[in-house]
Design an enzyme around this catalytic site. Structure first.
Site, PDB file in Angstrom:
ATOM      1  N   ARG A 124       2.867   5.960  -3.329  1.00 27.09           N
ATOM      2  CA  ARG A 124       4.030   6.763  -3.752  1.00 27.09           C
ATOM      3  C   ARG A 124       4.279   6.632  -5.250  1.00 27.09           C
ATOM      4  NH1 ARG A 124       4.221   5.661   1.496  1.00 27.09           N
ATOM      5  NH2 ARG A 124       5.534   6.857   2.940  1.00 27.09           N
ATOM      6  N   ARG A 136      -7.608  -3.014   9.518  1.00 25.84           N
ATOM      7  CA  ARG A 136      -6.738  -3.946  10.258  1.00 25.84           C
ATOM      8  C   ARG A 136      -7.414  -4.473  11.525  1.00 25.84           C
ATOM      9  NH1 ARG A 136      -2.547  -3.511   6.897  1.00 25.84           N
ATOM     10  NH2 ARG A 136      -1.852  -1.437   6.314  1.00 25.84           N
ATOM     11  N   GLY A 175      -5.154   7.974   5.427  1.00 22.15           N
ATOM     12  CA  GLY A 175      -4.258   8.983   5.999  1.00 22.15           C
ATOM     13  C   GLY A 175      -3.026   9.162   5.141  1.00 22.15           C
ATOM     14  N   GLN A 215       4.533   9.293   7.089  1.00 19.66           N
ATOM     15  CA  GLN A 215       3.622  10.163   6.322  1.00 19.66           C
ATOM     16  C   GLN A 215       4.063  11.609   6.424  1.00 19.66           C
ATOM     17  OE1 GLN A 215      -0.300   9.311   7.809  1.00 19.66           O
ATOM     18  NE2 GLN A 215      -0.313   7.243   6.971  1.00 19.66           N
ATOM     19  N   SER A 220       6.770   9.323  12.097  1.00 17.05           N
ATOM     20  CA  SER A 220       5.743   9.207  11.058  1.00 17.05           C
ATOM     21  C   SER A 220       6.339   9.332   9.663  1.00 17.05           C
ATOM     22  CB  SER A 220       4.677  10.288  11.253  1.00 17.05           C
ATOM     23  OG  SER A 220       3.857  10.347  10.099  1.00 17.05           O
ATOM     24  N   ASP A 260       1.806  -0.940  11.965  1.00 21.68           N
ATOM     25  CA  ASP A 260       0.494  -1.384  11.491  1.00 21.68           C
ATOM     26  C   ASP A 260       0.177  -2.824  11.907  1.00 21.68           C
ATOM     27  OD1 ASP A 260      -0.035   1.042  10.305  1.00 21.68           O
ATOM     28  OD2 ASP A 260       0.781   0.451   8.361  1.00 21.68           O
ATOM     29  N   LYS A 313       0.838  -1.212   0.000  1.00 17.32           N
ATOM     30  CA  LYS A 313       0.000   0.000   0.000  1.00 17.32           C
ATOM     31  C   LYS A 313       0.867   1.254   0.000  1.00 17.32           C
ATOM     32  CE  LYS A 313      -2.791   0.678   3.669  1.00 17.32           C
ATOM     33  NZ  LYS A 313      -2.441   1.949   4.356  1.00 17.32           N
ATOM     34  N   SER A 314       1.878   1.285   0.853  1.00 25.55           N
ATOM     35  CA  SER A 314       2.729   2.485   0.941  1.00 25.55           C
ATOM     36  C   SER A 314       3.412   2.759  -0.389  1.00 25.55           C
ATOM     37  CB  SER A 314       3.808   2.277   2.015  1.00 25.55           C
ATOM     38  OG  SER A 314       3.217   2.200   3.277  1.00 25.55           O
ATOM     39  N   ARG A 343      -8.956  12.306  12.136  1.00 25.36           N
ATOM     40  CA  ARG A 343      -7.517  12.134  12.396  1.00 25.36           C
ATOM     41  C   ARG A 343      -6.765  13.469  12.345  1.00 25.36           C
ATOM     42  NH1 ARG A 343      -5.511   7.059   9.038  1.00 25.36           N
ATOM     43  NH2 ARG A 343      -3.705   7.353  10.378  1.00 25.36           N
TER      44      ARG A 343
HETATM   45  C1  S3P Z   1       2.483   4.872   6.146  1.00 20.66           C
HETATM   46  C2  S3P Z   1       2.996   5.294   7.340  1.00 20.66           C
HETATM   47  C3  S3P Z   1       2.442   4.891   8.647  1.00 20.66           C
HETATM   48  C4  S3P Z   1       1.501   3.678   8.516  1.00 20.66           C
HETATM   49  C5  S3P Z   1       0.573   3.809   7.357  1.00 20.66           C
HETATM   50  C6  S3P Z   1       1.361   3.933   6.062  1.00 20.66           C
HETATM   51  C7  S3P Z   1       3.109   5.353   4.909  1.00 20.66           C
HETATM   52  O1  S3P Z   1       1.700   5.961   9.183  1.00 20.66           O
HETATM   53  O2  S3P Z   1       0.780   3.504   9.708  1.00 20.66           O
HETATM   54  O3  S3P Z   1      -0.279   2.690   7.251  1.00 20.66           O
HETATM   55  O4  S3P Z   1       2.848   4.788   3.835  1.00 20.66           O
HETATM   56  O5  S3P Z   1       3.888   6.330   4.978  1.00 20.66           O
HETATM   57  P1  S3P Z   1       2.388   7.117  10.062  1.00 20.66           P
HETATM   58  O6  S3P Z   1       3.235   7.942   9.196  1.00 20.66           O
HETATM   59  O7  S3P Z   1       1.222   7.904  10.629  1.00 20.66           O
HETATM   60  O8  S3P Z   1       3.144   6.394  11.139  1.00 20.66           O
END
Ligand code: S3P
Length: 449
Positions: free
Chosen positions: A33, A403, A101, A176, A174, A327, A28-29, A129
């Site tokens: 990107r 999850r 998020g 993100q 984080s 996660d 997913k991450s 959030r």
């Molecule tokens: C992610 C970062 C994490 C993770 C999310 C995916 C990402 O969040 O929990 O599922 O792809 O950068 P945080 O940056 O809030 O820790």
């Protein structure tokens, strides 16, 4: 745009051994990107293995709204004709990031240094959030934001017309936030520097370098210092997305707790910033091996083999590992219920601001199913009952959190009585094939009216 449908109640029950091969979807991450950087490159990026979950599809739609041409070629293959750094058009409508998020925070970063105004919204979970963690650093570039109380969505971002580069120490672990700052730095002149005390997933840094940006990471006493040179021309890429270790966690953990199981989960990305769960499970006594270890596209990859592990023991999880498995704590807490002794998880305050308050959601559901849990602001302890002694029998709330829903369905596969969740709909955000995949392995999952 998940969470808008009618709830899908689901349940799972004890089953025979889980066996076979579990081909989990793309990461997913990395999928988010790939779409975003593809949209910021000049020319056509080709992506295979993209996760076609709702979170990522929302990001694909958003990139179209910013002017990129995003095409589904079928079978997980996608092409993105990017508009170049600084080339985003102003979307005609509100950008709905659904449950994601990652989607909203990365896209806010990517547009914050362009002279456009964008309003973001999401589902009931995302709109609760905190966004200040992203809008604070984006303000340093010159962007302005107006949102609801507490820095919540819906929120309008007015991108900086004359952005300045930023040096920013991320106050919470984080990826993100780190990524939002790096993406904003792409369209600022000079060098943008992000400092993180604890290493979080580094997919943005790796992929930015792959697209031809100048990005370097230095490990210093302050932490990891990441320096990006702004205003590069990003070159389109061919990206094969590895399979998601966070999705692999579910069939792996199920195999460990269901008697007689033996499951192979091939081609899993084992980037050290993501693989903390598997090290933790091995410390607990899991029969979990890495087969066929190799490097693919610069990322370590292996086939995971998980077998039923009747003698799991509770451990104190090293808090240093938290970011690399953030996660995976919900499903770890399920495995912990089947271990002998206590599993202690500290340094995990971030779990309280995920798609749901994950400590509260899991603690409440585990207690309802006969497992004792203690919790505080940034810690929780699961008092394991050992194999064969987890009562089950309760219905749990998934709180619009994929999850949480999947974790309780895994619990029901080995508990003494079936476990239900009020809404399995959110599973489609990250793991749309969870149900058929687990059923093919032998799991008893059903949808109840
Ligand atoms: C992610 C970062 C994490 C993770 C999310 C995916 C990402 O969040 O929990 O599922 O792809 O950068 P945080 O940056 O809030 O820790």
């Amino acid at each position: 745009m998940s969470g808008h449908g009618t709830p899908i109640p689901m349940s799972s029950a004890k089953c025979g051994p889980l066996t076979g091969i579990a081909n989990v979807p793309g990461d997913k991450s990395i999928s988010h990107r790939a779409l975003i950087l593809g949209a910021m490159a000049v020319g056509e990026t080709h992506i295979t293995g993209l996760l076609e979950g709702e979170d990522v599809l929302d990001t694909a739609r958003a990139m179209r709204a910013f002017g990129a041409e995003v095409t589904d070629l079928g079978g997980g293959a996608w092409s993105v004709h990017g508009v170049g750094v600084g080339g985003f058009a102003e979307p005609e409508n509100v950008i709905d990031c659904g449950n994601s998020g990652t989607g909203v925070r990365l896209i806010m970063g990517a547009m914050a240094t362009s002279p456009i105004t964008v309003t973001f919204t999401g589902d009931a979970s995302l709109n609760k959030r905190p966004m200040a963690r992203v809008t604070d650093p984006l303000a340093l570039f010159g962007a302005q934001t107006v949102g609801r109380a507490g820095g919540r969505l819906p929120m309008t971002v007015v991108g900086a017309a004359n952005p300045v580069p930023v040096r920013y120490a991320v106050p919470v672990p984080s990826a993100q936030v780190k990524s939002a700052v790096l993406l904003a730095g792409l369209n600022a002149p000079g060098q943008t520097v992000v400092i993180e005390r604890e290493a979080t997933r580094d997919h943005s840094e790796r992929m930015l370098a792959g697209f031809g940006a100048e990005v370097s990471t230095e490990v210093t006493e302050e932490g990891r210092v990441i320096t990006l040179t702004g205003q590069p021309e990003l070159r389109p890429q061919v990206i094969d997305v590895p399979r998601d270790p966070s999705s692999a966690a579910f069939p792996v953990c199920a195999a460990l707790i269901v008697p007689g199981s033996d499951v192979l989960v091939p081609n899993i990305g084992l980037n050290p910033t993501r693989a903390g769960l598997f090290a933790t499970l091995r410390e607990m006594g899991a029969d979990l091996s890495y087969e066929n270890e190799r490097l693919e596209g610069g990322e370590p990859v292996a086939d995971l083999r998980a077998r039923f592990s009747p003698n799991l023991k509770g451990i104190e999880v090293d808090p240093v590992r938290a970011a690399s498995m953030i996660d995976e704590y919900p499903v770890l807490s399920v495995v912990a219920a089947f271990a002998a002794g206590d599993t202690v998880m500290r340094g995990v305050a971030e779990l309280r601001v995920k798609e749901s308050d994950r400590i509260d959601a899991m603690a409440t559901g585990l207690r309802a199913n006969g497992v004792e849990v203690e919790d505080g602001p940034d810690w929780w302890i699961v008092h394991g009952r050992g194999h064969g002694d987890v009562p089950g029998g309760a219905t749990c709330a998934s709180h619009l959190d994929h999850r949480i829903a999947m974790s309780f369905l895994i619990l029901g596969m080995a508990a003494n009585a079936p476990v239900a969740v009020d809404d399995g709909g959110p599973i489609a955000t990250s793991f749309p094939i969870f149900e058929p995949l687990m059923r093919d392995l032998g799991a008893a999952i059903s949808r109840s009216a």
